[in-house]
Design an enzyme around this catalytic site. Sequence first.
Site, PDB file in Angstrom:
ATOM      1  N   GLY A  18       7.590 -30.799  40.999  1.00  0.00           N
ATOM      2  CA  GLY A  18       6.230 -30.754  40.030  1.00  0.00           C
ATOM      3  C   GLY A  18       6.658 -29.117  39.495  1.00  0.00           C
ATOM      4  O   GLY A  18       5.292 -28.968  38.372  1.00  0.00           O
ATOM      5  N   GLY A  20       8.660 -28.687  36.797  1.00  0.00           N
ATOM      6  CA  GLY A  20       9.143 -28.720  35.610  1.00  0.00           C
ATOM      7  C   GLY A  20      11.119 -28.869  35.589  1.00  0.00           C
ATOM      8  O   GLY A  20      11.256 -28.568  34.048  1.00  0.00           O
ATOM      9  N   LYS A  21      11.689 -29.004  36.231  1.00  0.00           N
ATOM     10  CA  LYS A  21      13.258 -29.645  35.984  1.00  0.00           C
ATOM     11  C   LYS A  21      13.550 -30.362  35.041  1.00  0.00           C
ATOM     12  O   LYS A  21      14.756 -30.282  34.388  1.00  0.00           O
ATOM     13  CB  LYS A  21      13.858 -30.147  37.803  1.00  0.00           C
ATOM     14  CG  LYS A  21      13.258 -28.621  38.500  1.00  0.00           C
ATOM     15  CD  LYS A  21      13.933 -29.707  40.432  1.00  0.00           C
ATOM     16  CE  LYS A  21      13.773 -30.463  40.540  1.00  0.00           C
ATOM     17  NZ  LYS A  21      12.363 -30.632  41.187  1.00  0.00           N
ATOM     18  N   THR A  22      13.188 -31.800  35.178  1.00  0.00           N
ATOM     19  CA  THR A  22      13.029 -32.661  33.968  1.00  0.00           C
ATOM     20  C   THR A  22      13.166 -32.023  32.979  1.00  0.00           C
ATOM     21  O   THR A  22      13.715 -32.395  31.826  1.00  0.00           O
ATOM     22  CB  THR A  22      12.288 -33.591  34.777  1.00  0.00           C
ATOM     23  OG1 THR A  22      12.610 -34.419  36.133  1.00  0.00           O
ATOM     24  CG2 THR A  22      12.873 -34.556  33.164  1.00  0.00           C
ATOM     25  N   SER A  23      11.855 -31.657  32.544  1.00  0.00           N
ATOM     26  CA  SER A  23      11.773 -30.635  31.398  1.00  0.00           C
ATOM     27  C   SER A  23      12.379 -30.136  30.930  1.00  0.00           C
ATOM     28  O   SER A  23      12.626 -29.888  30.023  1.00  0.00           O
ATOM     29  CB  SER A  23       9.785 -30.406  31.861  1.00  0.00           C
ATOM     30  OG  SER A  23       8.927 -31.293  31.580  1.00  0.00           O
ATOM     31  N   ASP A  45      18.186 -37.703  40.794  1.00  0.00           N
ATOM     32  CA  ASP A  45      16.149 -38.025  41.845  1.00  0.00           C
ATOM     33  C   ASP A  45      15.991 -39.340  41.692  1.00  0.00           C
ATOM     34  O   ASP A  45      15.621 -39.836  40.763  1.00  0.00           O
ATOM     35  CB  ASP A  45      15.308 -37.030  41.037  1.00  0.00           C
ATOM     36  CG  ASP A  45      14.517 -37.198  41.855  1.00  0.00           C
ATOM     37  OD1 ASP A  45      14.185 -37.330  43.016  1.00  0.00           O
ATOM     38  OD2 ASP A  45      12.677 -35.909  41.209  1.00  0.00           O
ATOM     39  N   THR A 501       3.745 -38.960  33.621  1.00  0.00           N
ATOM     40  CA  THR A 501       4.261 -39.233  34.216  1.00  0.00           C
ATOM     41  C   THR A 501       4.070 -39.409  35.492  1.00  0.00           C
ATOM     42  O   THR A 501       4.600 -40.201  36.362  1.00  0.00           O
ATOM     43  CB  THR A 501       5.302 -37.941  34.057  1.00  0.00           C
ATOM     44  OG1 THR A 501       6.155 -37.661  32.508  1.00  0.00           O
ATOM     45  CG2 THR A 501       6.652 -38.798  35.312  1.00  0.00           C
TER      46      THR A 501
END
Length: 586
Positions: A18, A20-23, A45, A501
Amino acid sequence: MPLPAVDTRYLFFTGKGGVGKTSLSCATGLALAAAGKRVLIVSTDPASNLDEVLEVPLGATPTPVLPGLFALNIDPEAAAAAYRERMVGPYRGVLPEAAIRSIEEQFSGGCTVEIAAFDAFAELIGLPARTQDFDHVIFDTAPTGHTLRLLTLPSAWSEFLDTGAGGASCLGPLAGLEKQKKLYAATVAELADPARTAIILVSRPEAAALREAERTRRELAELGVSTPRLAVNGVFVAHSDDPVAQAMAARHAAALADIPAGLAGLPQSETPFVARGMVGLDALRAALLPSAPQADAAPAPVPAPDIALPPGLAGLVDELAATGHGVVMTMGKGGVGKTSVAAAVALSLARRGHRVLLTTTDPAAHVADLLDAGVANLRIGRIDPALEVARHRAEVIARAGDQLDPGARAVLEEDLRSPCTEEIAVFHAFARTVEEGADGFVVLDTAPTGHTILLMDSAEAYHREVLRSRGDLPDAVRQLLPRLRDPDFTRVLILTLAEATPVHEAERLQADLGRAQIKPFAWVINQSLLASGSLDPVLAARGRFEAPFIRRVGELSSRVALIPWLAEAPTGQKGLAGMLAAGLAP
């Protein structure tokens, strides 16, 4: 500088769920592509939302997103199916059917999923031809515990292969893995080369998230990764005197002023808070502009919400307390507040006089950090993989070792050296913990969605594996699935944020639970800015984006609780009690 500097071919974004790795991995890839580079973004992931952030359906092969930008998902289940067939296929028509079934049984457990996902990951690093068309390969990795396990697997598998003496194990025929030794060695070499691979620690500007980043930094240093970079995501600066805005800005500033010493010396970047979030290409582009917070902060009217907000958490706890015992599980995507809500529920139940065990199966969770003093009737525990592996090995050898000849004992010890043993050991500990719900309350802060579902889906496969290789089945393991499926014994709280998401991920979680014959007790929407009453232009704008997602949750569940964003952080007994007191009365 809004994004980390990029000077290596491989980049790993890692951190607590949560943050913000993907962002950030997507924004970094977008920036590199805009600069003329060819970039591949990869998610490892099991609960990936990479396709949602990029607004493009993704598969196991590179998919074009924009000119120069490509992405793919490593699907653990699909990788496991392909891996199983690759290992078993050559024996079909050669060995008797009974022997084929025996080999397939060795690949029936959840550990095969982890092996297969790693196998697919290793090919992207250890086989240069797979990514030769790209200047940079960015890995959007799973939350901290999974990521650290992923990074240690190359060494673990290499050691296992070097010392393995042959025979059966939960890995399946060693011949299949022997073929991968060169691939794994090449992967290890790339990961260990700081000129080729950079590790980006992602954190929110919050004390708990920064403490987790510091733990990760220390653990990475033990793995030989001593120079990671720090990316702080979502830094909020108040442009109004709104109390909620002032509280959020003060909390962020205080956390960054008191940053752990180990992180303070790292190369650091800060990405500003974006009112519309960071899902979608337009939002990602906005995050690249340092002026985005000021632009978002332009005064705007705040319409009255056209939605009836759900009640607070207190009513749910009243219903839980009335049962007198059982298991309460908080489930959901990383970063939605599972640990905080689990601690608040446990604290409330204990204060009512119930005996409560608060524990976690998440290797990245630290429930003890949330409670600052002892509480009557409340015990705090954690299922520690290292301790459980040691216990499991000792139990198995003590039970079977004296009855085996030297050859059979060697096979057993080889099996117990496998990294897969950790999955089996943690599974047994999970079963023992659930059993305690018969005489009191067990509140389980569970691992992020993908890991949790893999754990549950593995139950019956592990039943068979234990019976096959150990000869008996503990009562706690035998009773686990019936207990999880009993709505009078186990009550699942699905946690989410009022954002695209997390809601979509929670919806998939509910469907997966349905296939496992588990019906959630309730949904909890956490950290709602719409419910906070903030009139700050940026925060109010973010709050307005929540309304459709709150409606969607109401369509998915007849029992919903909503917790506002709280000015006081939900840590310590006072902060956790505030989570229960906040929100509308039931």
